[in-house]
Design a protein around this motif. Structure first.
Motif, mmCIF file in Angstrom:
data_model
loop_
_atom_site.group_PDB
_atom_site.id
_atom_site.type_symbol
_atom_site.label_atom_id
_atom_site.label_comp_id
_atom_site.label_asym_id
_atom_site.label_seq_id
_atom_site.Cartn_x
_atom_site.Cartn_y
_atom_site.Cartn_z
ATOM 1 N N THR A 119 8.317 13.181 6.589
ATOM 2 C CA THR A 119 7.207 13.575 5.739
ATOM 3 C C THR A 119 5.932 13.737 6.562
ATOM 4 O OG1 THR A 119 6.219 13.115 3.571
ATOM 5 C CG2 THR A 119 6.351 11.275 5.141
ATOM 6 N N HIS A 120 4.990 14.515 6.048
ATOM 7 C CA HIS A 120 3.768 14.845 6.792
ATOM 8 C C HIS A 120 3.068 13.605 7.341
ATOM 9 C CE1 HIS A 120 -0.224 16.417 7.716
ATOM 10 N NE2 HIS A 120 -0.728 15.521 6.889
ATOM 11 N N HIS A 176 11.173 17.614 -6.354
ATOM 12 C CA HIS A 176 10.200 18.601 -6.817
ATOM 13 C C HIS A 176 9.644 19.436 -5.671
ATOM 14 C CE1 HIS A 176 7.045 20.394 -9.249
ATOM 15 N NE2 HIS A 176 6.143 19.987 -8.375
ATOM 16 N N TYR A 177 9.636 18.877 -4.456
ATOM 17 C CA TYR A 177 8.990 19.531 -3.329
ATOM 18 C C TYR A 177 9.952 20.147 -2.328
ATOM 19 C CZ TYR A 177 4.683 17.351 -4.912
ATOM 20 O OH TYR A 177 3.595 16.974 -5.657
ATOM 21 N N GLU A 178 11.257 20.082 -2.549
ATOM 22 C CA GLU A 178 12.163 20.680 -1.579
ATOM 23 C C GLU A 178 13.392 21.249 -2.252
ATOM 24 O OE1 GLU A 178 14.604 18.074 0.959
ATOM 25 O OE2 GLU A 178 13.318 16.454 0.272
ATOM 26 N N ARG A 179 14.066 22.166 -1.547
ATOM 27 C CA ARG A 179 15.224 22.868 -2.072
ATOM 28 C C ARG A 179 16.470 22.413 -1.341
ATOM 29 N NH1 ARG A 179 14.795 29.023 -1.158
ATOM 30 N NH2 ARG A 179 15.846 28.550 0.814
ATOM 31 N N ASP A 180 17.416 21.876 -2.102
ATOM 32 C CA ASP A 180 18.735 21.508 -1.564
ATOM 33 C C ASP A 180 18.636 20.535 -0.386
ATOM 34 O OD1 ASP A 180 19.878 23.244 -3.432
ATOM 35 O OD2 ASP A 180 19.736 24.947 -2.061
ATOM 36 N N GLY A 181 17.617 19.705 -0.357
ATOM 37 C CA GLY A 181 17.512 18.709 0.698
ATOM 38 C C GLY A 181 17.272 19.265 2.075
ATOM 39 N N GLY A 182 16.774 20.522 2.162
ATOM 40 C CA GLY A 182 16.624 21.159 3.465
ATOM 41 C C GLY A 182 15.220 21.196 4.006
ATOM 42 N N ALA A 183 14.258 20.623 3.313
ATOM 43 C CA ALA A 183 12.860 20.738 3.742
ATOM 44 C C ALA A 183 12.583 19.888 4.976
ATOM 45 C CB ALA A 183 11.922 20.327 2.616
ATOM 46 N N THR A 184 11.714 20.403 5.831
ATOM 47 C CA THR A 184 11.273 19.668 7.012
ATOM 48 C C THR A 184 9.785 19.895 7.212
ATOM 49 O OG1 THR A 184 11.636 21.537 8.505
ATOM 50 C CG2 THR A 184 13.480 20.021 8.191
ATOM 51 N N SER A 185 9.174 19.034 8.001
ATOM 52 C CA SER A 185 7.882 19.331 8.606
ATOM 53 C C SER A 185 8.183 20.021 9.930
ATOM 54 C CB SER A 185 7.078 18.049 8.837
ATOM 55 O OG SER A 185 6.775 17.425 7.598
ATOM 56 N N ALA A 186 7.419 21.066 10.251
ATOM 57 C CA ALA A 186 7.785 21.878 11.416
ATOM 58 C C ALA A 186 6.545 22.452 12.077
ATOM 59 C CB ALA A 186 8.723 23.014 10.995
ATOM 60 N N VAL A 187 6.673 22.767 13.360
ATOM 61 C CA VAL A 187 5.553 23.300 14.124
ATOM 62 C C VAL A 187 6.065 24.322 15.131
ATOM 63 C CG1 VAL A 187 5.685 21.424 15.831
ATOM 64 C CG2 VAL A 187 3.540 22.689 15.543
#
Length: 279
Positions: A4-5, A90-101
């Motif tokens: 998380t951020h 609520h904030y991600e789709r199919d458990g695939g969200a990441t923080s990225a750069v």
């Protein structure tokens, strides 16, 4: 970074400082302000960026975008960060969200400083970031707002030069989770991906090529280097280097899927393209 951020903000900030010290002073002169418009990167701009990184209230996503010019029409130096809340449906789709750069350099930087310097810099940046997967590659770079139109024009080049990357950070970071995106000149493998691949010993056995070097990193992570220089891989003059194909085949079960519904950059097209080195 499947974090998380709040867990990665300080690491990303340190990576940004390393990047700014490595590039010519004053190169990055513009940023996307809190209203989403491009503004000059002055003291107020840095205050806005710090507010976004460290003081913004809880949200679904945090964005920082830095560029050479206000138009953002050409590739070169650039920095883009997307931070997310992880593990909240609520904030991600199919458990695939990441923080990225991502951090970009013009080709001239590679030619002037050489691949050894760029690799050392990528390794220094990677040590700061708690990545699951990362990479460095020759790539087409464009401002995110121009990307869909640009990618349509790039399809013939992508088909001829499979070593050239094309990406949209906001898209990849919503779906990659703890998976991979492909085999690249510098491929960073973190947890849990590295263990799922069998660990360093297994990878050494499967990637037993003189061109490949292994750089262990803290936290059970690994940097694979697939050659002295990154390669564009012109299909008209030669085959895909064997070490790239071998790593792509190792990673294939963990490759993400990207793309939308608008042709020609559909989900089916991106599925094939992200697996272009596998066979």
């Amino acid at each position: 970074m499947r974090r998380t951020h709040a867990d990665v903000a300080h690491a990303v900030w340190r990576a940004l400082q390393i990047y700014l010290r490595a590039i010519p002073p004053g190169t990055i002169g513009w940023y996307a302000n809190l209203d989403g418009d491009m503004a000059e990167l002055d003291d107020k701009g840095w205050a806005d960026i710090r507010e976004t990184m460290f003081e913004s209230p809880e949200a679904g996503a945090w964005h920082v975008s830095l560029a050479e010019s206000p138009s953002c029409e050409t590739g070169g130096y650039g920095f883009d960060y997307t931070g997310r809340r992880i593990g909240i449906p609520h904030y991600e789709r199919d458990g695939g969200a990441t923080s990225a750069v991502y951090l970009s350099f013009p080709t001239e930087y590679l030619l002037e400083h050489g691949p050894t310097r760029l690799r050392a810099l990528a390794l220094e940046l990677g040590r700061e970031l708690p990545f699951s997967f990362g990479y460095a590659s020759l790539a087409f770079v464009s401002h995110p707002g121009n990307w869909y139109g640009v990618r349509r024009q790039l399809i013939p080049l992508l088909e001829r030069y499979p070593g050239l990357d094309v990406y949209l950070l906001s898209e990849t970071s919503t779906v990659i989770g703890t998976g991979a995106r492909g085999a690249y000149w510098l491929t960073f493998l973190g947890q849990p991906l590295l263990d799922q691949l069998g660990g360093r010993v297994s990878l050494r056995e499967r990637l037993c090529f003189p061109e490949v070097t292994f750089e262990p990193m803290e936290g059970e992570r690994l940097l694979l280097t697939l050659g002295e220089w990154p390669e564009a891989m012109d299909r008209e003059t030669g085959a895909v280097p064997r070490q790239y194909r071998a790593l792509a085949q190792v990673l294939e079960p963990y490759l993400c899927d990207e793309g939308g519904q608008w042709p020609p950059i559909t989900r089916e097209f991106m599925h094939r393209w992200l697996r272009r080195l596998c066979s």
